[in-house]
Scaffold this active site. Sequence first.
Site, PDB file in Angstrom:
ATOM      1  N   LYS A   1       0.905  -1.287  -0.170  1.00  0.00           N
ATOM      2  CA  LYS A   1       0.305  -0.124  -0.171  1.00  0.00           C
ATOM      3  C   LYS A   1       0.678   1.076  -0.451  1.00  0.00           C
ATOM      4  O   LYS A   1       0.692   2.207   0.527  1.00  0.00           O
ATOM      5  CB  LYS A   1      -1.118   0.276   1.340  1.00  0.00           C
ATOM      6  CG  LYS A   1      -1.890  -1.191   1.523  1.00  0.00           C
ATOM      7  CD  LYS A   1      -2.550  -1.074   2.716  1.00  0.00           C
ATOM      8  CE  LYS A   1      -2.514  -1.749   3.741  1.00  0.00           C
ATOM      9  NZ  LYS A   1      -2.794  -1.702   5.091  1.00  0.00           N
TER      10      LYS A   1
ATOM     11  N   ASP B   1      -5.699  -5.609  10.261  1.00  0.00           N
ATOM     12  CA  ASP B   1      -6.978  -5.260  10.122  1.00  0.00           C
ATOM     13  C   ASP B   1      -8.321  -5.882  10.174  1.00  0.00           C
ATOM     14  O   ASP B   1      -9.188  -6.351  10.642  1.00  0.00           O
ATOM     15  CB  ASP B   1      -6.516  -4.023   9.497  1.00  0.00           C
ATOM     16  CG  ASP B   1      -6.510  -4.266   8.187  1.00  0.00           C
ATOM     17  OD1 ASP B   1      -5.799  -5.436   7.592  1.00  0.00           O
ATOM     18  OD2 ASP B   1      -6.779  -3.133   7.316  1.00  0.00           O
TER      19      ASP B   1
HETATM   20  C1  BGC Z   1      -2.185  -5.882   3.243  1.00  0.00           C
HETATM   21  C2  BGC Z   1      -3.226  -6.741   4.613  1.00  0.00           C
HETATM   22  C3  BGC Z   1      -3.967  -5.348   4.844  1.00  0.00           C
HETATM   23  C4  BGC Z   1      -4.604  -5.412   3.834  1.00  0.00           C
HETATM   24  C5  BGC Z   1      -6.038  -4.048   4.286  1.00  0.00           C
HETATM   25  C6  BGC Z   1      -2.670  -5.526   2.336  1.00  0.00           C
HETATM   26  O1  BGC Z   1      -2.182  -4.513   2.186  1.00  0.00           O
HETATM   27  O2  BGC Z   1      -1.167  -6.951   2.893  1.00  0.00           O
HETATM   28  O3  BGC Z   1      -2.094  -6.891   5.376  1.00  0.00           O
HETATM   29  O4  BGC Z   1      -4.751  -6.220   6.148  1.00  0.00           O
HETATM   30  O5  BGC Z   1      -3.793  -4.278   2.657  1.00  0.00           O
HETATM   31  O6  BGC Z   1      -5.815  -3.007   5.290  1.00  0.00           O
END
Ligand code: BGC
Length: 457
Positions: free
Chosen positions: A160, A195
């Site tokens: 992200k 989360d």
């Molecule tokens: C992460 C996860 C997370 C999800 C939602 C992903 O990019 O790898 O760990 O739960 O985003 O936030």
Amino acid sequence: MPSKMTHQTNMVEKRLNSLQCELKDYEQVMQLMNENMKKGLKEQPDISADLKMYITYVRSLPNGSEVGKFLALDLGGTNLRVLLLELIDGQVLLKSSIYSIAENTMIGPGKELFSHIAACIQQFVEREGLENEDLPMGFTFSFPCKQFGLKKSHLVNWTKGFKCDGVEGEDIVTLLHNAIAEQKLLVRCVAVINDTVGAMVACAHLDQDCQIGIILGTGTNACYMENTTKIEKWREDNTIRQHGEGVIINTEWGAFGNNGCLDFITTEYDKAVDQMSKNPGEQIYEKMISGMYLGEVARQVLVKLIQDGILFKGHLSNRLRTPMAFYTKYLSEIESEEEHELDNLKQVLDELHVMEYSLTDCVIVRRVCEAVSTRAAYLAAAGVAALLERVEKSFVTIAVDGSLYRYHPTFHSKMTDMIGQLLPHRKFRLKLSNDGSGIGAALVAAISTQMTIATLA
Ligand code: BGC
């Protein structure tokens, strides 16, 4: 002679064709997801298994009897949230503050990120007059982590848009505690969760049928309650397994497709989005579904249509030429209004500096948004269907949180519809888990401290 409008419509449909998968494609996605989940749970997980299926060490769900005062920390997107939660008689009293994370902190040294987090906690405890209270804290850290216990969690890789040096491979709690010690704070982190786990636990607090947690926000992911007898890689206490107890598994399904198994449905637009991302070749499923990328998928289609001369008379504004300039919230805004109302759409075109457009152009823009968001909802549904098949309960509540799910007008109904088509025999409901990340962290902190007290007693 076909009319100009028919020609335009045909050209648009041709461009959107690759985004429109059939039911059999979603069935295949569901089956592939299932196979990858099984591989990820093996004794020696196959290196090519995209789904890492991390054991979270969260073994009990709350039952409403949890009490006490807890801090929670929620890091997963562009903001950091610090919360104070008081659990009384099944109720949750909540106070929170949001602190932004600057773009350069997201990609700077890890030490700076954790110092910033500690400084935010300090500001919060001062504001709430909690400086002298030794409060347990739950930390929702929403990135792929391999856990070795409730409070031992190593970051595997950033997602992200985060890329801080010196954190991958490290224990998150140690980094946090070091930063907290520098600020001389009394706070101690007793649990780290994802989360998805937060969403599931927060929902299960009031709904005992909740067995799955999903996030559809900046990123996407899912967790579920698995029976330890089905986890071949389980190396913990064997009596837990003999009793057939459950543990929450963090699937990290965003990485599904990294091994190429989704190539049969990925489009030229997905490839372009992947190539320009900070993590090419990674998080392929996430890039087709989540809020960080959907707007960009739509922008890629719009740019093609403009270059084809079909949209905006072939005029590409500088703003629309800019990567990531078409936000995912535009999809929600445009699709939220009736087709004949064009207020939101005009506002979006205005923000994109598109000066001249026809009614047909407006129809096309909306059509592109719908194609992109519908595929995302159906793909997420295929993932949920695979999980429902694993959970094997007669009725399951799926806790869902995240801005995409929350604000998109048809995501919920499209997901429900596709899950129903994929699994006509299963009974389920998708339920918004409000504030799941924060509340879930506090609840896990509560369960873990109460378990410790029980073991000591
Ligand atoms: C992460 C996860 C997370 C999800 C939602 C992903 O990019 O790898 O760990 O739960 O985003 O936030």
